[in-house]
Write an enzyme that holds these catalytic residues in place. Structure first.
Site, PDB file in Angstrom:
ATOM      1  N   THR A 385      28.199  -5.136  80.945  1.00 22.91           N
ATOM      2  CA  THR A 385      28.544  -4.952  82.356  1.00 22.91           C
ATOM      3  C   THR A 385      28.624  -6.323  83.031  1.00 22.91           C
ATOM      4  OG1 THR A 385      26.251  -4.765  83.141  1.00 22.91           O
ATOM      5  CG2 THR A 385      27.321  -2.748  82.344  1.00 22.91           C
ATOM      6  N   SER A 388      33.468  -9.640  83.911  1.00 25.57           N
ATOM      7  CA  SER A 388      34.656 -10.319  84.429  1.00 25.57           C
ATOM      8  C   SER A 388      34.393 -11.760  84.841  1.00 25.57           C
ATOM      9  CB  SER A 388      35.228  -9.534  85.614  1.00 25.57           C
ATOM     10  OG  SER A 388      34.274  -9.452  86.663  1.00 25.57           O
ATOM     11  N   SER A 389      33.117 -12.164  84.874  1.00 24.10           N
ATOM     12  CA  SER A 389      32.820 -13.540  85.281  1.00 24.10           C
ATOM     13  C   SER A 389      31.419 -13.924  84.818  1.00 24.10           C
ATOM     14  CB  SER A 389      32.907 -13.696  86.805  1.00 24.10           C
ATOM     15  OG  SER A 389      31.899 -12.921  87.447  1.00 24.10           O
ATOM     16  N   TYR A 531      15.375  -8.495  95.298  1.00 25.83           N
ATOM     17  CA  TYR A 531      15.924  -8.726  93.961  1.00 25.83           C
ATOM     18  C   TYR A 531      14.850  -8.560  92.884  1.00 25.83           C
ATOM     19  CZ  TYR A 531      18.005 -11.332  90.056  1.00 25.83           C
ATOM     20  OH  TYR A 531      18.485 -11.716  88.832  1.00 25.83           O
TER      21      TYR A 531
END
Length: 665
Positions: A385, A388-389, A531
């Site tokens: 997951t 893309s970067s 977080y």
């Protein structure tokens, strides 16, 4: 002859299908919906047509094994022999789980056999049904078993056999295999068990001692070992001979070796040393009264010390007591039934080399081929997951180069397709699955789609995440900070894990890797409350799941990642001038996780802070208070416009950041 078989996708079951394939008749195999593909693989391997090897959808933990009334009606009166091989053969599995599958599963299997009007019910039991009996245990003995409560496996195998023996409505046979190892000719086996637990120790001894040097070994009582092909051939032959109802068959080696003899045979097969002098481990502690020994074994220092020994030797604590059952298993009834068939137990000395070689080549986790990323992922389905970067993209490239089937997941379609094109251009294999991972329903649909398309996932890397660095004083009216972070960092990954666990459980292997944070290892990190809490939740969930799925050979790894230079830290410009890892360095940690499959990976600083927090919580809080003062909220956290020029870190900040980020190991 038509056969209904449970456990057909298991180790003994697959070998039994190989024998049944050489005969006439149909083979109906109970299988979960998600495991139907395994039947196709078995059919292809043994060249069976779909009209002969027929999957019947069901579940061993359901009433009537979950078989539909439509299938029951269709098969009624058409099954001559019902063979019940499905069971949990894992001594480390939870007691409740073993009871449900081994005892309740047998009850439902008999009920299904009755509903099908099967000609005979055959149970594949185990010599474990005799418990820890000492002396000669015959094929007619059952109630004489002792020590059944010393391990749930012994109890459930005994009780399930008792259910079969009490059955009055259908003829039955019981087969009790000894400790089953791989195929005598190929060595093939799909799971570490029994004597295999000792192989790592033998290998370590071989590395430090030449084979000509006499060494000290261990001795204990008898250990009965048979290869899987003997077990499958015997069951197939006796079942097809007919008759022999209400009888039990010991599928054992009449020439049983002691544990010391067996270890010597395998050591010789491994080109290891001889053990002319052997210490009898049980007798060494025989002078200690049993009640005192029992109390001593539960004392924390002794428990911790022995746990470390078991860990060093790669031996589960539960396996020690199961290595030797201490009885001689008389098999005259079996030998009589097999007379004229040509089927007999090969001598362990003749096939031990095949068993050892297969283990060392295919199953040894330290094998050179398996110490590489390619050895772990080539041909495997790996879901990444956030691909893309940043870390996810760098990981996807490395996995593609290593030969994995890379499943790329992220929101942005264009960037995903760009990553896919790059992997294909380098000769790899990749598939794109756009998904908003902050949407829990979308995560569930994603997991289902991947399973539908690829059959299962071998490895899941939960890399996508959201980071918010904001002090609590600026968060009084921003509760959504916590909701959004928890949604993406906890609920999304958990939904994915839950979606993949059934297929991983069915194939008895899988690996879940969570990209966590050094803040979790530290236990506290100012301005990262949202977080760190979300990542800590996933950490704890994974530790719980790891314990529950250990028996299914599914591993969980939490990587407490230091600060990495990715778009995630972009809003905090001060990070531009402090030490960080590159995405490639972060991928090194993930590669280590894939290869070694540890419970967690920390850097040096994370481990030190974790220890400090446990030893001196007050001192640790003072250090974190200093961190809070030295690193203020960013402009973005305050809702202000970021300065045109990046904020440069002070010397104090750079030094402290270097310590906090640490060197990764």
């Amino acid at each position: 002859m038509n056969i209904f078989l449970t456990g057909g996708t298991g180790f003994i079951g697959k070998n039994l299908i190989k024998e049944l394939a050489a005969r006439k008749g149909k083979i109906y195999v109970l299988v979960r919906e998600s495991s139907k593909y395994k039947i196709d693989e078995i059919a292809q391997k043994y060249e069976l047509s779909k009209s002969r090897l027929i999957p019947i959808i069901g579940d061993i933990n359901e009433p009537l094994l979950g078989v539909s009334q439509e299938d029951i009606t269709k098969l009624e009166g058409k099954v001559e022999e019902f063979i019940h091989a499905a069971a949990i053969y894992d001594i480390e599995a939870p007691a409740a789980e073993q009871y449900q599958s081994n005892v309740e599963g047998t009850q439902q299997a008999i009920a299904l056999a009755e509903a099908l009007k099967a000609g005979c019910f055959n149970q594949i039991s185990s010599i474990a049904a005799g418990g820890l009996y000492k002396g000669t245990f015959t094929e007619r003995m059952f109630s004489e078993a002792i020590g059944l409560d010393s391990n749930p496996y012994l109890r459930t195998k005994h009780d399930s056999e008792g259910i079969v023996r009490d059955t009055k409505t259908i003829p039955w046979r019981i087969f009790r295999p000894a400790i089953v190892v791989g195929h005598s000719e190929t060595g093939e086996i799909d799971k570490i068990d029994g004597p295999y637990y000792m192989f790592k120790s033998l290998q370590k001894i071989r590395k430090v001692m030449p084979n000509w040097m006499p060494s000290i070994g261990l001795e204990a009582g008898p250990i009965n070992i048979v290869p899987v092909d003997f077990v499958a051939q015997s069951i197939d032959y006796i079942v097809h001979q007919g008759g022999n109802h209400s009888e039990c068959f010991h599928l054992t080696d009449p020439k049983a070796y002691t544990m010391g003899d067996a270890l010597q045979i395998f050591s010789s097969a491994a080109n290891g040393p001889k053990f002319p002098l052997r210490l009898n481990a049980p007798k060494l502690m025989g002078f200690v009264p049993r009640p005192i020994a029992s109390v001593m074994s539960h004392l924390p220092p002794i428990r911790m010390a022995t746990d470390q020994v078991f860990k060093l030797l790669d031996i589960p604590r539960e396996a020690i007591g199961m290595m030797e059952f201490g009885a001689f298993y008389d098999s005259r009834n079996t030998q009589k039934a097999l007379q004229g068939s040509g089927i007999k137990v090969p001598d362990l000395k003749d096939y031990a080399g095949n068993i050892w070689n297969y283990w060392e080549r295919q199953l040894d986790t330290d094998n050179k081929a398996r110490r590489t990323l390619e050895g772990r992922v080539r041909g495997r389905v790996v879901v990444v997951t956030g691909a893309s970067s940043g870390i996810g993209k760098a990981l996807a490239y490395r996995l593609g180069q290593a030969g994995a089937k890379v499943i790329l997941v992220a929101r942005g379609v264009e960037k995903l397709e760009e990553t896919q094109r790059d992997i294909i251009a380098m000769g790899g294999e990749a598939y794109t699955y756009p998904c908003d991972l902050s949407n829990v329903d979308a995560c569930g649909a994603l997991a289902q789609q991947i399973v539908n398309d690829h059959g299962h996932a071998d490895i899941l890397v939960n890399n996508a995440g959201r980071s918010i660095r904001r002090s609590l004083k600026l968060t009084y009216d921003r509760f959504h900070d916590f909701e959004r972070t928890m949604q993406l960092n906890y609920f999304g990954p958990v939904k994915l894990i839950m979606g993949f666990l059934p297929s991983m459980s069915n194939q008895q292997k899988g690996h879940i890797i969570n990209i966590s944070s050094i803040a979790v290892a530290a236990g506290a990190m100012p301005r990262f409350s949202a977080y760190a809490a979300s990542k800590a939740a996933l950490d704890v969930y994974s530790r719980c799941a790891g314990a529950e799925f250990r028996a299914d050979n599914i591993k969980f790894t939490n990587i407490h990642m230091p600060l990495v230079r990715t778009p995630m830290i972009g809003p905090t410009s001060i990070y531009n001038s402090v030490p960080t890892l590159s995405p490639e360095e972060a991928v090194d940690l993930i590669e280590k996780a894939i290869i070694k499959q540890p419970h967690e990976i920390n850097n040096i600083t994370g481990s030190a802070m974790k220890a400090m927090g446990m030893i001196s919580p007050d001192a640790f809080e003072q250090v974190m208070s200093m961190v809070y003062k030295v690193f203020p909220d960013s402009a973005a956290a305050k809702g202000e416009q970021a300065p045109k020029e990046a904020v440069k870190a002070t010397t104090e900040q750079v030094a402290l950041a270097a310590v906090l980020n640490g060197a990764h190991v």
